[in-house]
Design an enzyme around this catalytic site. Structure first.
Site, short mmCIF file in Angstrom:
data_model
loop_
_atom_site.label_atom_id
_atom_site.label_comp_id
_atom_site.label_asym_id
_atom_site.label_seq_id
_atom_site.Cartn_x
_atom_site.Cartn_y
_atom_site.Cartn_z
N LYS A 115 -53.48 3.62 61.79
CA LYS A 115 -54.10 4.75 62.50
C LYS A 115 -54.89 5.64 61.54
O LYS A 115 -55.90 6.23 61.93
CB LYS A 115 -53.05 5.57 63.26
CG LYS A 115 -52.56 4.85 64.50
CD LYS A 115 -51.89 5.80 65.47
CE LYS A 115 -51.42 5.09 66.71
NZ LYS A 115 -50.61 5.93 67.59
N LYS A 197 -52.71 -7.45 68.33
CA LYS A 197 -51.97 -7.10 69.55
C LYS A 197 -52.94 -6.54 70.59
O LYS A 197 -53.93 -5.89 70.24
CB LYS A 197 -50.82 -6.13 69.25
CG LYS A 197 -51.21 -4.70 69.12
CD LYS A 197 -49.99 -3.77 69.19
CE LYS A 197 -50.48 -2.34 69.04
NZ LYS A 197 -49.51 -1.31 69.16
N LYS A 200 -54.36 -0.50 73.85
CA LYS A 200 -55.05 0.44 74.74
C LYS A 200 -56.39 0.84 74.15
O LYS A 200 -57.30 1.21 74.86
CB LYS A 200 -54.23 1.73 74.85
CG LYS A 200 -52.88 1.61 75.50
CD LYS A 200 -52.18 2.96 75.36
CE LYS A 200 -50.69 2.88 75.61
NZ LYS A 200 -49.96 4.03 75.12
P1 TYM Z 1 -46.99 2.87 72.95
O1 TYM Z 1 -47.40 3.88 73.94
O2 TYM Z 1 -47.96 2.49 71.88
O3 TYM Z 1 -46.56 1.54 73.64
C1 TYM Z 1 -45.59 1.54 74.67
C2 TYM Z 1 -44.74 0.30 74.65
O4 TYM Z 1 -45.55 -0.87 74.79
C3 TYM Z 1 -45.23 -1.80 73.77
N1 TYM Z 1 -46.46 -2.55 73.47
C4 TYM Z 1 -46.55 -3.88 73.50
N2 TYM Z 1 -45.64 -4.84 73.77
C5 TYM Z 1 -46.07 -6.12 73.73
N3 TYM Z 1 -47.34 -6.49 73.44
C6 TYM Z 1 -48.28 -5.55 73.16
N4 TYM Z 1 -49.52 -5.91 72.90
C7 TYM Z 1 -47.90 -4.18 73.18
N5 TYM Z 1 -48.55 -3.02 72.97
C8 TYM Z 1 -47.66 -2.03 73.14
C9 TYM Z 1 -44.76 -0.94 72.61
O5 TYM Z 1 -43.97 -1.68 71.70
C10 TYM Z 1 -43.98 0.12 73.31
O6 TYM Z 1 -42.68 -0.34 73.61
N6 TYM Z 1 -44.14 5.31 69.78
C11 TYM Z 1 -44.11 4.68 71.07
C12 TYM Z 1 -43.69 5.61 72.18
C13 TYM Z 1 -42.40 6.29 71.92
C14 TYM Z 1 -41.11 5.68 71.96
C15 TYM Z 1 -40.20 6.73 71.67
C16 TYM Z 1 -40.66 4.40 72.22
C17 TYM Z 1 -42.23 7.60 71.63
N7 TYM Z 1 -40.90 7.86 71.46
C18 TYM Z 1 -38.83 6.48 71.62
C19 TYM Z 1 -39.29 4.16 72.18
C20 TYM Z 1 -38.39 5.19 71.86
C21 TYM Z 1 -45.51 4.19 71.36
O7 TYM Z 1 -46.46 4.66 70.81
O8 TYM Z 1 -45.61 3.28 72.28
#
Ligand code: TYM
Length: 333
Positions: A115, A197, A200
């Site tokens: 990032k 991956k 978004k």
């Molecule tokens: P975020 O918003 O980037 O993504 C949300 C969830 O989607 C999963 N993910 C994927 N899984 C499989 N293939 C992909 N291409 C893919 N892209 C995203 C991520 O692994 C995630 O589970 N930091 C976290 C949000 C968060 C969080 C937490 C998660 C904040 N606090 C506490 C768990 C526990 C995040 O940015 O996810």
């Protein structure tokens, strides 16, 4: 007597549109696990602001994400659904945990490095501190399990390290959580470059399927997905990354096993295979999109869910926060 359920915590950031990667890696499993665990599902708006957001859009995306959780099958009667910033305990615990985390550890985080490269004009402290806030999210609820995609594994490891460090410095305070990663689909790849991956914020939106893409867009994107020069529909991530990625998506959306899918497409060309994957995804997303739109028209209902969620989240989290404050010697009145 009913046995007490273990606690599950997860969250998604309300940024851009969600992709089917987010759905397969996280939300789909949340639905499957919601009866077995006491679940807390947050909308991580405090994480979202580590990258500059347009305020009106952030507000709208927050409500829209809640509607999506529910439309995907997350049941607000069974789970606690809330917005992270509605519970002040997250910021408070993150501050304390900062003093148990080393700058070097944060600098080594892959997501921070990625990032920072992407947002070189705004490498703010929040971006670096992101994993500590995530540790606070998880540890506040005495979480046993965290269902996420593989890209979050490093953040989960640091959460465990911080918890163990704090527990050793004082006395057992935090439950040390375990990550739960889907067997297939823990890392859904970009359709145009499956080594990356699906994201978004991908540069080329044709490589990502968004949860709000319409049928034609979905099918068009799958038709363009990269495969290989061979013709066999076979799961082999090493040598056939594109086809294997499509098989993962297909099985996640149909509930079929990889073997079943391989048999189904034996002898079939890649064109027909890609069309079938696109149709399976479009068929599944259409009712989710309709339900999300229906829910978004009922703001009073959604606000009610968030109000109840924030109250319960605060009640549970504040117990942990009080314990922490006592242990570290904050004066109590
Ligand atoms: P975020 O918003 O980037 O993504 C949300 C969830 O989607 C999963 N993910 C994927 N899984 C499989 N293939 C992909 N291409 C893919 N892209 C995203 C991520 O692994 C995630 O589970 N930091 C976290 C949000 C968060 C969080 C937490 C998660 C904040 N606090 C506490 C768990 C526990 C995040 O940015 O996810």
């Amino acid at each position: 007597m009913e046995e007490q359920k273990k606690t599950l915590y997860s969250a998604v950031q309300p940024t851009n549109g969600l992709t089917i990667g987010n759905y397969i890696g996280a939300i789909k499993n949340w639905v499957q696990l919601q009866s077995e665990y006491d679940c807390f599902y947050a909308i991580a708006d405090m994480h979202a602001i580590t990258v500059r957001q347009v305020p009106a859009q952030l507000r709208q995306k927050t409500l829209s994400l809640l509607a999506l959780y529910i439309a995907c099958g997350v049941d607000p009667e069974k789970c606690t659904l809330y917005v992270q910033s509605h519970n002040p305990c997250h910021a408070q615990l993150a501050w304390v945990l900062n003093t148990f985390t080393y700058v070097g550890e944060m600098e080594r985080m892959t997501q921070f490095k990625d990032k920072s490269a992407k947002h070189a004009d705004n490498i703010n402290m929040g971006l670096m501190d992101y994993p500590v806030l995530m540790a606070a999210d998880i540890l506040l609820y005495q979480t046993d399990v965290v269902p996420v995609g593989i890209d979050q594994r490093q953040h989960l490891e640091i959460t465990r390290d911080i918890a163990i460090r704090f527990n050793n410095a004082y006395s057992p305070t935090f439950t040390v959580p375990e990550g739960i990663y889907p067997k297939v689909g823990a890392k859904i790849g970009d359709l145009l470059d499956p080594s990356k991956k699906m994201s978004k914020s991908a540069e080329n939106a044709n490589g990502s399927i968004f949860m709000d893409d319409d049928r034609d867009t979905i099918i068009r994107k799958f038709k363009r997905a990269v495969t290989d020069s061979n013709t066999e529909v076979k799961y082999d991530p090493e040598n056939k990354a594109g086809v294997s990625n499509l098989l993962s998506i297909y099985t996640a959306f149909t509930g079929k096993s990889i073997e079943e899918a391989e048999r189904e497409f034996a002898g079939c060309g890649y064109g027909d295979f890609k069309l079938a994957v696109g149709e399976a995804v479009a068929d599944k997303l259409a009712p989710v999109q309709a339900e999300q739109a229906r829910l978004l028209a009922d703001k009073a209902y959604l606000d009610g869910v968030l109000k109840r969620g924030a109250e319960r989240a605060y009640y549970v989290a504040n117990k942990t926060l009080n314990k922490v404050h006592k242990k570290i010697g904050f004066y109590q009145i």
